[in-house]
Design a protein around this motif. Structure first.
Motif, PDB file in Angstrom:
ATOM      1  N   GLY A  25       0.826  -1.201   0.000  1.00  0.00           N
ATOM      2  CA  GLY A  25       0.000   0.000   0.000  1.00  0.00           C
ATOM      3  C   GLY A  25       0.858   1.248   0.000  1.00  0.00           C
ATOM      4  N   TRP A  26       0.330   2.314  -0.591  1.00  0.00           N
ATOM      5  CA  TRP A  26       1.096   3.573  -0.668  1.00  0.00           C
ATOM      6  C   TRP A  26       1.094   4.296   0.663  1.00  0.00           C
ATOM      7  CZ3 TRP A  26       3.836   5.015  -5.011  1.00  0.00           C
ATOM      8  CH2 TRP A  26       4.444   6.266  -4.955  1.00  0.00           C
ATOM      9  N   ASP A  27      -0.074   4.576   1.196  1.00  0.00           N
ATOM     10  CA  ASP A  27      -0.197   5.239   2.494  1.00  0.00           C
ATOM     11  C   ASP A  27      -0.822   4.305   3.533  1.00  0.00           C
ATOM     12  OD1 ASP A  27       0.856   7.762   1.707  1.00  0.00           O
ATOM     13  OD2 ASP A  27      -1.040   8.218   0.720  1.00  0.00           O
ATOM     14  N   LYS A  28      -1.996   3.770   3.202  1.00  0.00           N
ATOM     15  CA  LYS A  28      -2.713   2.888   4.102  1.00  0.00           C
ATOM     16  C   LYS A  28      -2.373   1.447   3.750  1.00  0.00           C
ATOM     17  CE  LYS A  28      -7.344   2.098   5.987  1.00  0.00           C
ATOM     18  NZ  LYS A  28      -8.788   2.438   5.854  1.00  0.00           N
ATOM     19  N   LYS A  29      -1.576   0.815   4.600  1.00  0.00           N
ATOM     20  CA  LYS A  29      -1.050  -0.507   4.305  1.00  0.00           C
ATOM     21  C   LYS A  29      -2.095  -1.604   4.555  1.00  0.00           C
ATOM     22  CE  LYS A  29       3.233   0.745   3.353  1.00  0.00           C
ATOM     23  NZ  LYS A  29       3.832   0.534   2.013  1.00  0.00           N
ATOM     24  N   VAL A  30      -2.034  -2.637   3.725  1.00  0.00           N
ATOM     25  CA  VAL A  30      -2.805  -3.863   3.916  1.00  0.00           C
ATOM     26  C   VAL A  30      -1.831  -4.948   4.356  1.00  0.00           C
ATOM     27  CG1 VAL A  30      -4.214  -5.642   2.820  1.00  0.00           C
ATOM     28  CG2 VAL A  30      -4.522  -3.239   2.188  1.00  0.00           C
ATOM     29  N   LYS A  31      -2.078  -5.528   5.516  1.00  0.00           N
ATOM     30  CA  LYS A  31      -1.198  -6.570   6.032  1.00  0.00           C
ATOM     31  C   LYS A  31      -1.725  -7.943   5.629  1.00  0.00           C
ATOM     32  CE  LYS A  31       0.720  -4.147  10.038  1.00  0.00           C
ATOM     33  NZ  LYS A  31       0.971  -4.225  11.494  1.00  0.00           N
ATOM     34  N   MET A  32      -0.798  -8.860   5.330  1.00  0.00           N
ATOM     35  CA  MET A  32      -1.143 -10.248   5.054  1.00  0.00           C
ATOM     36  C   MET A  32      -0.267 -11.147   5.928  1.00  0.00           C
ATOM     37  SD  MET A  32      -1.874 -10.517   0.953  1.00  0.00           S
ATOM     38  CE  MET A  32      -0.152 -10.390   0.454  1.00  0.00           C
ATOM     39  N   ARG A  33      -0.809 -12.277   6.329  1.00  0.00           N
ATOM     40  CA  ARG A  33      -0.052 -13.197   7.170  1.00  0.00           C
ATOM     41  C   ARG A  33       1.022 -13.934   6.378  1.00  0.00           C
ATOM     42  NH1 ARG A  33      -5.417 -14.777   9.712  1.00  0.00           N
ATOM     43  NH2 ARG A  33      -5.474 -13.635  11.692  1.00  0.00           N
ATOM     44  N   LEU A  34       0.849 -13.972   5.074  1.00  0.00           N
ATOM     45  CA  LEU A  34       1.807 -14.624   4.184  1.00  0.00           C
ATOM     46  C   LEU A  34       2.019 -13.750   2.950  1.00  0.00           C
ATOM     47  CD1 LEU A  34       0.441 -18.285   4.265  1.00  0.00           C
ATOM     48  CD2 LEU A  34       2.744 -17.615   4.974  1.00  0.00           C
ATOM     49  N   PRO A  35       3.184 -13.841   2.301  1.00  0.00           N
ATOM     50  CA  PRO A  35       3.449 -13.007   1.116  1.00  0.00           C
ATOM     51  C   PRO A  35       2.886 -13.612  -0.162  1.00  0.00           C
ATOM     52  CG  PRO A  35       5.403 -14.267   1.633  1.00  0.00           C
ATOM     53  CD  PRO A  35       4.389 -14.605   2.705  1.00  0.00           C
ATOM     54  N   ILE A  36       1.673 -14.149  -0.088  1.00  0.00           N
ATOM     55  CA  ILE A  36       1.007 -14.714  -1.263  1.00  0.00           C
ATOM     56  C   ILE A  36      -0.449 -14.277  -1.253  1.00  0.00           C
ATOM     57  CG2 ILE A  36       2.515 -16.719  -1.529  1.00  0.00           C
ATOM     58  CD1 ILE A  36       0.421 -18.386  -0.031  1.00  0.00           C
ATOM     59  N   PHE A  37      -1.061 -14.228  -2.432  1.00  0.00           N
ATOM     60  CA  PHE A  37      -2.492 -13.978  -2.522  1.00  0.00           C
ATOM     61  C   PHE A  37      -3.013 -14.621  -3.792  1.00  0.00           C
ATOM     62  CE2 PHE A  37      -0.351 -10.341  -4.419  1.00  0.00           C
ATOM     63  CZ  PHE A  37      -1.078 -10.051  -5.565  1.00  0.00           C
ATOM     64  N   ALA A  89      -9.725 -15.661   3.442  1.00  0.00           N
ATOM     65  CA  ALA A  89     -10.014 -14.805   4.596  1.00  0.00           C
ATOM     66  C   ALA A  89      -9.422 -15.380   5.875  1.00  0.00           C
ATOM     67  CB  ALA A  89     -11.524 -14.613   4.737  1.00  0.00           C
ATOM     68  N   ILE A  90      -9.653 -16.675   6.140  1.00  0.00           N
ATOM     69  CA  ILE A  90      -9.148 -17.248   7.399  1.00  0.00           C
ATOM     70  C   ILE A  90      -7.641 -17.478   7.350  1.00  0.00           C
ATOM     71  CG2 ILE A  90     -11.382 -18.321   7.878  1.00  0.00           C
ATOM     72  CD1 ILE A  90     -10.151 -21.022   7.154  1.00  0.00           C
ATOM     73  N   SER A  91      -7.062 -17.509   6.147  1.00  0.00           N
ATOM     74  CA  SER A  91      -5.610 -17.639   6.019  1.00  0.00           C
ATOM     75  C   SER A  91      -4.918 -16.290   6.118  1.00  0.00           C
ATOM     76  CB  SER A  91      -5.246 -18.317   4.693  1.00  0.00           C
ATOM     77  OG  SER A  91      -5.802 -19.616   4.605  1.00  0.00           O
ATOM     78  N   GLY A  92      -5.680 -15.211   6.037  1.00  0.00           N
ATOM     79  CA  GLY A  92      -5.107 -13.877   6.182  1.00  0.00           C
ATOM     80  C   GLY A  92      -4.408 -13.363   4.952  1.00  0.00           C
ATOM     81  N   ILE A  93      -4.950 -13.718   3.766  1.00  0.00           N
ATOM     82  CA  ILE A  93      -4.350 -13.244   2.520  1.00  0.00           C
ATOM     83  C   ILE A  93      -5.421 -12.576   1.657  1.00  0.00           C
ATOM     84  CG2 ILE A  93      -2.528 -14.980   2.525  1.00  0.00           C
ATOM     85  CD1 ILE A  93      -4.153 -16.600   0.512  1.00  0.00           C
ATOM     86  N   TYR A 115     -15.995 -13.991   6.773  1.00  0.00           N
ATOM     87  CA  TYR A 115     -14.845 -14.683   7.365  1.00  0.00           C
ATOM     88  C   TYR A 115     -13.612 -13.795   7.519  1.00  0.00           C
ATOM     89  CZ  TYR A 115     -17.439 -19.028   6.700  1.00  0.00           C
ATOM     90  OH  TYR A 115     -18.383 -20.018   6.762  1.00  0.00           O
ATOM     91  N   HIS A 116     -13.669 -12.578   7.028  1.00  0.00           N
ATOM     92  CA  HIS A 116     -12.488 -11.715   7.051  1.00  0.00           C
ATOM     93  C   HIS A 116     -12.075 -11.392   8.484  1.00  0.00           C
ATOM     94  CE1 HIS A 116     -10.363  -7.712   6.287  1.00  0.00           C
ATOM     95  NE2 HIS A 116      -9.617  -8.622   5.708  1.00  0.00           N
ATOM     96  N   GLU A 117     -10.772 -11.485   8.760  1.00  0.00           N
ATOM     97  CA  GLU A 117     -10.266 -11.292  10.122  1.00  0.00           C
ATOM     98  C   GLU A 117      -9.285 -10.136  10.228  1.00  0.00           C
ATOM     99  OE1 GLU A 117      -8.613 -15.115  10.998  1.00  0.00           O
ATOM    100  OE2 GLU A 117     -10.573 -16.050  11.315  1.00  0.00           O
ATOM    101  N   GLY A 118      -9.261  -9.252   9.249  1.00  0.00           N
ATOM    102  CA  GLY A 118      -8.403  -8.082   9.349  1.00  0.00           C
ATOM    103  C   GLY A 118      -7.115  -8.162   8.562  1.00  0.00           C
ATOM    104  N   PHE A 119      -6.773  -9.342   8.057  1.00  0.00           N
ATOM    105  CA  PHE A 119      -5.582  -9.488   7.226  1.00  0.00           C
ATOM    106  C   PHE A 119      -6.016  -9.723   5.784  1.00  0.00           C
ATOM    107  CE2 PHE A 119      -3.887 -10.330  11.385  1.00  0.00           C
ATOM    108  CZ  PHE A 119      -2.574  -9.885  11.336  1.00  0.00           C
ATOM    109  N   GLY A 120      -5.329  -9.050   4.846  1.00  0.00           N
ATOM    110  CA  GLY A 120      -5.705  -9.155   3.447  1.00  0.00           C
ATOM    111  C   GLY A 120      -6.962  -8.359   3.154  1.00  0.00           C
ATOM    112  N   GLU A 121      -7.389  -8.411   1.902  1.00  0.00           N
ATOM    113  CA  GLU A 121      -8.592  -7.706   1.479  1.00  0.00           C
ATOM    114  C   GLU A 121      -9.133  -8.394   0.227  1.00  0.00           C
ATOM    115  OE1 GLU A 121      -7.796  -3.722   0.105  1.00  0.00           O
ATOM    116  OE2 GLU A 121      -5.981  -4.337  -0.946  1.00  0.00           O
ATOM    117  N   MET A 122     -10.321  -7.987  -0.186  1.00  0.00           N
ATOM    118  CA  MET A 122     -10.892  -8.480  -1.436  1.00  0.00           C
ATOM    119  C   MET A 122     -10.801  -7.372  -2.473  1.00  0.00           C
ATOM    120  SD  MET A 122     -14.716  -9.960  -2.175  1.00  0.00           S
ATOM    121  CE  MET A 122     -15.398  -9.982  -3.844  1.00  0.00           C
ATOM    122  N   LEU A 123     -10.149  -7.669  -3.584  1.00  0.00           N
ATOM    123  CA  LEU A 123     -10.016  -6.718  -4.676  1.00  0.00           C
ATOM    124  C   LEU A 123     -10.926  -7.139  -5.825  1.00  0.00           C
ATOM    125  CD1 LEU A 123      -6.116  -6.337  -4.762  1.00  0.00           C
ATOM    126  CD2 LEU A 123      -7.748  -4.562  -4.106  1.00  0.00           C
TER     127      LEU A 123
END
Length: 529
Positions: free
Chosen positions: A110-122, A144-148, A187-195
């Motif tokens: 993210g440029w300003d507002k970062k999106v965190k993921m539990r793993l570097p894959i999506f 969602a439950i994997s955090g990506i 199921y979203h838990e705060g990590f990752g997002e849906m694009l």
């Protein structure tokens, strides 16, 4: 040496009759008059355009099998016996702290507002194909439950059978898009997002306005293309009525279902299906920035871009435009990857392969930085399926690449988990599964972990989601081991020096040092000083 065998492939249901074939054409060395099949040319002689596409549609995903001269297998990961990078402050590295389970696999973009993921894959784009639609509940919940992050691909609104348009031809209601968003949010838990991706037809239909107003979405993805093709998305359509409906919505449908002779051929059984195609995009600097401004005016706070295996000119455009527009993530998709439906010849024969494309992206990003630009966070896509490949892409792409987009590698666990549930219900568990047990708690190694987390709601979790979670759990452990072996305890500490090229050609293309010269001076210093 031919890098692939043309004229016959399981993806298109074609084979050579002879055990010997001409390497360039793929035609049997002894082509017989009276042959009963079934090479590509033979089948194309009476089924025509159908043979361009892998099949059966809706039941398979396909990945090109061209063997490129250089790929990520031509790199190895450096291993060290000393040091440790990436530890939190005030943490002393030593045998008791530098264990692989201490490795932090989280990343952010993210440029300003970062999106965190539990793993570097999506996930790669899961759009309007039947594979994506039929398995969405499993894919979305699993991500969602994997955090990506999960990418909902193009044309979802446009092909929705229950789509309702307003008086201006814009989306008024799309139950399929509503369903997809609802599953992920549940199921979203705060990590990752849906694009949600946007192509030409999505823009014309007002998909961006719909997801912003109806679902309060803050992120959206523009799409220039993908590594498997650049001609826009395709699906197959089985009914004449449906084909006509999609044509009236603005899609290219082939053969044209409104032509009387085509309709007659369909009724006679000669034509059994239609193809729905999207349009080619035409990128201009002015048009790109106008679209960015329009989307931000709608209310989107994060805008990402997905581009494909075009020439290095389009790669340069994507990097420069994204830097100036403050794009939150630029995903670069190399040839040939996998897809739910792309023309098989195109998947094998067009575009810059992933390894070469990422090498160019790293070089170009460095040139932009030297000119004073901030490079947006980058992600690489195109044929990745395991943790060594992801590590190598992150290392070769350091410090610009934050993640890797995976297509089939993350879809397969969702389909496996879903099918295990079906086999249990039908009493048809194959021996490959039943050797581990006959119930869900016995079969899925992560079941008790998820039960502890979700309690009685564990029974509501789609088994495909459990499959993806179990796969990503393995992925995390494998990545932690590779990172610990290279003495990297967080993603951001990985560098290009953690790789070595096994061939001089790979070193020349990537800029990674050749194995016989990497750290040579340091080694001689240890030896002789």
């Amino acid at each position: 040496m031919n890098l692939r065998q043309p004229n016959a492939n399981e993806a298109t249901g074609t084979v050579n009759r002879s055990r010997n074939v001409a390497p360039v054409s793929g035609i049997c060395t002894r082509c017989m008059d009276g042959c009963k099949g079934s090479c590509d040319i033979w089948l194309s002689s009476f089924r025509g355009r159908e043979v361009l596409y892998p099949g059966p549609f809706g039941e398979i995903t396909a990945g090109a099998d061209k063997n490129y001269p250089v790929d990520y297998s031509h790199l190895n990961i450096q291993g060290y016996a000393i040091g440790a990078k990436g530890f939190p402050e005030n943490t002393e590295a030593g045998p008791d702290s530098a264990v692989f389970t201490s490795v932090n696999t989280e990343t952010e973009y993210g440029w300003d507002k970062k999106v965190k993921m539990r793993l570097p894959i999506f996930t790669g784009a899961l759009g309007s194909t039947d594979i994506a639609r039929n398995n969405w509940e499993h894919f979305a919940a699993g991500a969602a439950i994997s955090g990506i992050t999960i990418v909902c691909g193009e044309n979802v609104c446009g092909v929705d059978p229950d789509l309702k348009l307003d008086s201006t031809g814009k989306v008024r209601e799309s139950p399929e898009m509503d369903r997809r968003i609802g599953v992920y949010k549940k199921y979203h838990e705060g990590f990752g997002e849906m694009l949600v991706q946007m192509n030409v037809e999505d823009t014309r239909l007002g998909t961006a306005e719909y997801i912003a107003s109806r679902h309060n979405f803050e992120s959206i993805e523009l799409k220039w293309g993908q590594g498997a093709k650049s001609i826009g998305g395709e699906t197959k359509v089985k009914s004449l009525e449906r084909a006509i409906e999609l044509r009236t919505r603005g899609y290219i449908v082939m053969p044209d279902p409104t032509v009387p002779e085509v309709q007659a051929a369909f009724r006679a059984g000669a034509i059994r299906e239609f193809e729905r195609h999207s349009r080619l995009g035409f990128i201009t600097r002015e048009g790109f920035f106008e679209e960015i401004d329009r989307l931000r005016d709608i209310g989107f706070k994060r805008i990402t871009l997905k581009t494909g295996a075009y020439s290095m000119v389009e790669l340069a455009m994507a990097l420069r435009f994204s830097a100036e527009a403050r794009i939150d993530l630029l995903t670069i998709d190399g040839a040939s990857g996998g897809t739910g439906m792309s023309p098989w010849p195109m998947m094998n024969e067009w575009g810059i392969p992933t390894f070469y494309l990422q090498s160019l992206a790293c070089e170009f990003a460095g040139k932009l930085v030297k000119k004073g630009y901030r490079v947006p966070d980058l992600a690489m896509a195109g044929g990745f399926s395991d943790e060594p490949g992801v590590f190598k892409a992150l290392a070769m792409g350091s410090p610009y690449f934050r993640a890797v987009a995976m297509g089939r590698g993350l879809m397969i666990p969702g389909m496996v988990g879903k099918n295990i549930g079906k086999w249990i219900r039908d009493g048809e568990l194959p021996k490959s599964v039943s050797r581990f047990g006959t119930t869900v708690p016995e079969i899925f190694v992560c079941y008790e972990e998820l039960k502890e987390k979700y309690g009685e709601h564990i029974n509501d979790l789609p088994l495909g989601a459990m499959g993806i979670y179990t796969y990503t759990s393995k992925f995390r452990t494998g990545l932690q081991q590779l990172m610990a072996g290279s003495r990297n305890f967080r993603i951001s500490s990985i560098t290009r020096n953690d790789l070595m090229a096994l061939t001089e050609e790979a070193a020349r293309v990537s800029g990674i040092q050749y194995v016989m010269t990497a750290r040579y001076d340091e080694a001689i210093s240890q030896l002789l000083d």
